[in-house]
Design a protein around this motif. Structure first.
Motif, PDB file in Angstrom:
ATOM      1  N   LYS A   1      10.242  -1.904  -6.840  1.00 42.26           N
ATOM      2  CA  LYS A   1       9.839  -2.757  -7.957  1.00 42.26           C
ATOM      3  C   LYS A   1      10.661  -4.040  -7.990  1.00 42.26           C
ATOM      4  CE  LYS A   1       7.981   0.862 -10.987  1.00 42.26           C
ATOM      5  NZ  LYS A   1       8.086   1.549 -12.313  1.00 42.26           N
ATOM      6  N   GLY A   2      11.938  -3.927  -7.677  1.00 38.42           N
ATOM      7  CA  GLY A   2      12.780  -5.114  -7.606  1.00 38.42           C
ATOM      8  C   GLY A   2      12.347  -6.066  -6.505  1.00 38.42           C
ATOM      9  N   LEU A   3      11.939  -5.499  -5.367  1.00 39.37           N
ATOM     10  CA  LEU A   3      11.476  -6.321  -4.252  1.00 39.37           C
ATOM     11  C   LEU A   3      10.170  -7.034  -4.595  1.00 39.37           C
ATOM     12  CD1 LEU A   3      12.283  -4.022  -1.192  1.00 39.37           C
ATOM     13  CD2 LEU A   3      13.314  -6.249  -1.706  1.00 39.37           C
ATOM     14  N   ILE A   4       9.315  -6.375  -5.368  1.00 37.83           N
ATOM     15  CA  ILE A   4       8.075  -7.016  -5.809  1.00 37.83           C
ATOM     16  C   ILE A   4       8.400  -8.264  -6.611  1.00 37.83           C
ATOM     17  CG2 ILE A   4       6.068  -6.768  -7.335  1.00 37.83           C
ATOM     18  CD1 ILE A   4       6.036  -3.766  -6.506  1.00 37.83           C
ATOM     19  N   ARG A   5       9.325  -8.129  -7.569  1.00 37.33           N
ATOM     20  CA  ARG A   5       9.717  -9.278  -8.387  1.00 37.33           C
ATOM     21  C   ARG A   5      10.388 -10.358  -7.538  1.00 37.33           C
ATOM     22  NH1 ARG A   5      10.093  -8.637 -13.920  1.00 37.33           N
ATOM     23  NH2 ARG A   5       9.707 -10.869 -13.828  1.00 37.33           N
ATOM     24  N   ARG A   6      11.183  -9.921  -6.558  1.00 37.67           N
ATOM     25  CA  ARG A   6      11.919 -10.872  -5.721  1.00 37.67           C
ATOM     26  C   ARG A   6      10.953 -11.708  -4.889  1.00 37.67           C
ATOM     27  NH1 ARG A   6      17.436  -9.647  -2.419  1.00 37.67           N
ATOM     28  NH2 ARG A   6      17.959  -8.989  -4.527  1.00 37.67           N
ATOM     29  N   ARG A   7       9.979 -11.066  -4.287  1.00 42.70           N
ATOM     30  CA  ARG A   7       9.054 -11.799  -3.420  1.00 42.70           C
ATOM     31  C   ARG A   7       8.132 -12.708  -4.235  1.00 42.70           C
ATOM     32  NH1 ARG A   7      11.549 -12.813   0.865  1.00 42.70           N
ATOM     33  NH2 ARG A   7      12.598 -10.960   1.677  1.00 42.70           N
TER      34      ARG A   7
END
Length: 646
Positions: free
Chosen positions: A461-467
Motif C-alpha cells: 500500500k505504501g508503494l502504491i502511494r509512492r508511485r
C-alpha cells in the motif's frame, strides 16, 4: 496549578461588569493555547476530586467519554497514577455510550477504547467499571437501559461528567431531537455522526446505525460537567451551543441549564465565538494591524462592498467607530492602507522575483535561485495544497525538493491493494516473488474485521502511494532525485491510531533539512486533518528547526505554511497569495488525479464528501473571488500561504 474548578470559583466573585467580553455567551468557558495544556488542567481537576473523596473515604463516581477529545486527559491520569501514586481504587466509572450492536472484543468498541487508554493502566477495580454493553439482545435493551440508570443512582450519582461534542451538537449520542428529559436508551445515529466516524470504520457502510447512550437528563444530573472541544471542525457547533438559544436541535445547548458546567476549548474551537471572531462588536479593542485587517475584510463582506468603497458611516454602523477615531483617521486612510496590504501579498513569483525591488513583495529577490523544501504529510498534500505554486517554483528555476513525511498506506483500500497484487502476481515470473504476492492476495481475501494489515500488505500500500506521488510530480516537472520519502515511524502502526512522535521522526526531518540547506520551507499548516497526522508532521518540523536554529544557513530560511484539503487561510491571515491561470488550474487538477487510489472512495475525507481535487479547485477559486470582491485584481484561482516566524 489552577484547575478548571478553581477558575469557576474565582469567577463567582466577579461582578457583572467584568463580563463585557463574554456578554454573548451563556455557558462558562475557558480557552487554552492547545489541547495538551487544557487536558492537563482537566486531568488535575479529576485527580483532585478523586483525592478529596479518598480523604472522606467515599467513592468518586466519574462519567467518562470516548473519542479523540479525552485521550490526552486519560494519558495524564495514567501518568499521575504511575509517577505520582494517584490511586483509582475508590473510583466508579460510567461511560456515556456504546455503538449497537458492538462486541467488547471489537477494536472499535468503546469497551476496547477505555481499556486501551485508561483502565488497563491504573488500579481501578474491574467491578467498578460500567460501559454500555453493545451485545445485549435487542428485546432486553429497554430493561438494560433502566438498570444502567439505576446503577448510576445507586452509586450516588455522577460527581463529574466528562464530555465531548459532535458536529451535530450531540453529547453522548444524544442526537438532534433528543428531549431534555431523556434517559439511557438506544438511539439512531445521525448521518453526520456516522460520516465523522466512517474513517475509524474504514467506510460509512461499516459504521453501526444505532448506539446506546446516557440521556440528556442523566447528564444534567451530574454534579459537575466539563465539555472539551478541540480544532476548527468544532468551532461552529461550539458557537451555536454557547451563544444561541436552547434547542433540541443542538442537544448540547441543554447544558446552559446546568449550574456547574465549563467548556474547555483550544483557540481553534473557540474561534467562531463573537469575542474572538468579531471582538469590535463586544467592546473596545486594541487595534493591531492583524485585527484591523480582519475587521476591514469582515466589514467589506458585511456591506457587500470593496475596500475602497467603504465610508465613515459603514465603520460607525458596524461597531468600528473607535477604529476611525484612533489616530484621527478617515475611512479613506484606512481603506488605502488595507488595500495596499492585500495588494502586496499577491505575487506570481513565490520564490521571489529576481532583480526587482522586493520591499513590497512577500518574498526576497535574492538569492535569485533558491533551494526549496516542500514538506507533504501524506503523499498527495503537495499537489492538493500548492500544486500550482509547486509548478511555478520549478519553472522559475529554483531547486525544489518534495519530502513526503509518511507512507500514507492506511489510506489505500484493501480492494485497491488487491488489484495491484493480482496484477503483480499475473506479471511476475519468479516463483519466489510469486509466492509473496500470493500470500498478500490470500491475506486480503481472508482479512477479518479489525485485523491489522501484515507488513507485506502495508509495504504494498505504501508503494502504491509512492508511485502515484512520483507520477504526479513528474507531470509537474520535478526530477526523480528531488523526491524524498521519509516513512516516518510514528505513522507505521498499521492502524488509524498512530504512535506519539519520537526522536527518530524528528531526526529524519532534521537530516533532510541539513542536507538541502533550504532558503524556503513549505509545510502543511492545516490542522483539521481528521486523524491528526498533519499536526504531528508540522510539530516534527518545528522540533527539527529548533534543533537546527544555530546553523548558519537557517538565518536565511523562511517557513511558509499552506493549508490543504480541509481549510484555507482567512484573507486577513494571508501573507503570500499566488495567482493561478486557467492552464495552471488544469495542470494542478491533472497532478492530483495521478493519485488514483485516493479518487472516488476517499477513506479519510472528514466532513467534506467532495473529492480532493474538487475541494482544492473550489477553495482556490473561492480565495480568488474574495480578492476580487475586495476590489483587487480578478484571477482564476489563488493559492494562499502564511509566513511563520520560528
Amino acid at each position: 496549578m489552577r484547575t478548571i474548578k478553581t477558575i469557576v470559583k474565582d469567577i463567582s466573585f466577579k461582578t457583572a461588569g467584568q463580563f463585557e467580553e463574554t456578554r454573548f455567551e451563556k455557558i462558562h468557558n475557558e480557552i487554552f493555547n492547545n489541547s495538551s495544556e487544557a487536558s492537563i488542567i482537566v486531568a488535575q481537576e479529576i485527580a483532585q476530586l478523586i483525592k478529596s473523596k479518598q480523604e472522606k473515604n467515599k467513592s468518586c463516581v466519574l462519567g467518562l467519554a470516548t473519542g479523540s477529545s479525552p485521550i490526552k486527559v486519560y494519558e495524564e491520569l495514567v501518568r499521575m497514577h504511575k509517577e505520582e501514586g494517584l490511586s483509582f481504587k475508590n473510583v466508579v466509572t460510567f461511560n456515556l455510550d456504546e455503538y449497537y450492536p458492538m462486541t467488547k472484543e471489537n477494536n472499535q468498541s468503546y469497551f476496547h477504547f477505555m481499556h486501551q487508554h485508561l483502565f488497563n493502566h491504573v488500579d481501578i477495580k474491574p467491578e467498578n467499571i460500567h460501559i454500555p454493553d453493545g451485545s445485549v439482545a435487542f428485546e432486553d435493551l429497554n430493561q438494560y437501559c433502566i438498570d444502567y440508570e439505576m446503577n448510576i443512582k445507586n452509586a450516588g450519582g455522577l460527581d463529574f461528567q466528562l464530555l465531548g461534542i459532535g458536529r451535530t451538537g450531540h453529547v453522548g449520542f444524544n442526537e438532534p431531537g433528543s428531549h431534555i428529559n431523556s434517559g439511557t436508551r438506544i438511539i439512531t445515529l445521525d448521518h453526520i455522526t456516522r460520516v465523522d466516524a466512517s474513517s475509524d470504520f474504514n467506510g460509512i457502510d461499516n459504521v453501526p446505525k444505532r448506539a446506546i447512550t446516557m440521556g440528556v437528563s442523566t447528564i444534567l444530573r451530574s454534579k459537575r460537567i466539563v465539555l472539551m472541544a478541540w480544532g476548527q471542525n468544532k468551532a461552529d457547533v461550539i458557537k451555536r451551543t454557547i451563544q444561541d438559544d436552547i434547542t433540541s436541535e443542538v442537544p448540547a445547548t441543554f447544558l446552559q441549564n446546568h449550574g456547574n458546567a465549563t467548556f474547555v476549548l483550544d483557540q481553534a474551537a473557540a474561534s467562531e465565538l463573537t469575542r474572538f471572531k468579531t471582538p469590535w462588536l463586544v467592546g473596545e479593542c486594541i487595534w493591531t494591524q492583524e485585527l484591523k485587517s480582519k475587521a476591514i475584510v469582515w466589514l467589506c463582506q458585511q456591506t457587500n462592498q470593496s475596500i475602497l468603497k467603504l465610508t465613515d458611516r459603514d465603520y460607525n454602523n458596524n461597531g468600528m467607530s473607535d477604529l476611525l477615531a484612533a489616530g484621527d483617521r478617515s475611512s479613506y486612510d484606512l481603506n488605502i492602507n488595507m488595500f495596499n496590504v492585500l495588494q502586496h501579498t499577491i505575487t506570481g513569483w513565490p520564490g521571489g522575483k529576481p532583480n526587482t525591488d522586493d520591499s513590497n513583495r512577500p518574498e526576497r529577490a535574492n538569492p535569485a535561485k533558491k533551494r526549496v523544501i516542500l514538506f507533504s504529510p501524506h503523499p498527495d498534500d503537495d499537489v492538493i495544497s500548492m500544486g500550482g505554486t509547486f509548478s511555478k517554483l520549478i519553472k522559475q528555476g529554483h531547486e525544489v525538493h518534495v519530502v513526503y513525511q509518511t507512507s500514507g498506506n492506511i489510506a489505500v483500500t484493501d480492494d485497491e491493494a488487491l488489484k495491484f497484487a493480482e496484477v503483480c502476481n499475473d506479471y511476475v515470473a519468479d516463483d519466489e516473488c510469486k509466492v509473496d504476492f500470493l500470500s498478500i492476495i490470500n491475506f486480503l481475501k481472508n482479512k477479518s474485521e479489525n485485523q491489522i494489515d501484515s507488513l507485506e500488505v502495508r509495504k504494498l500500500k505504501g508503494l502504491i502511494r509512492r508511485r502515484e506521488s512520483h507520477a504526479a510530480v513528474r507531470y509537474i516537472g520535478l526530477k526523480d532525485e528531488n523526491t524524498h520519502f521519509l516513512d516516518m515511524p510514528f505513522y507505521e502502526t498499521g492502524q488509524i491510531k498512530k504512535n506519539p512522535i519520537g526522536t527518530e521522526d524528528i531526526n529524519l526531518v532534521a537530516d533532510i533539512i541539513a542536507k538541502i540547506k533550504p532558503h524556503q520551507i513549505f509545510a502543511a499548516g492545516d490542522l483539521a486533518d481528521p486523524h491528526g497526522t498533519h499536526e504531528v508532521c508540522l510539530n516534527s518540523i518545528f522540533a527539527a528547526l529548533k534543533s537546527l536554529k544555530s546553523e548558519p544557513y537557517m538565518a536565511d530560511c523562511w517557513l511558509w505554511l499552506y493549508r490543504g484539503a480541509w481549510h484555507e487561510w482567512d484573507v486577513h491571515e494571508i501573507d503570500m497569495a499566488v495567482p493561478l491561470s486557467p492552464d495552471e488550474v488544469t495542470l494542478k487538477r491533472h497532478a492530483i488525479l495521478f493519485h488514483q487510489s485516493q479518487k472516488d472512495r476517499v477513506m479519510f475525507q472528514g466532513n467534506d464528501s467532495r473529492e480532493f481535487w474538487v475541494r482544492a479547485e473550489d477553495r482556490n477559486k473561492h480565495t480568488a473571488k474574495l480578492y476580487d470582491d475586495l476590489g483587487l485584481a480578478e484571477y482564476e484561482a489563488i493559492e494562499a500561504f502564511k509566513r511563520f516566524q520560528y
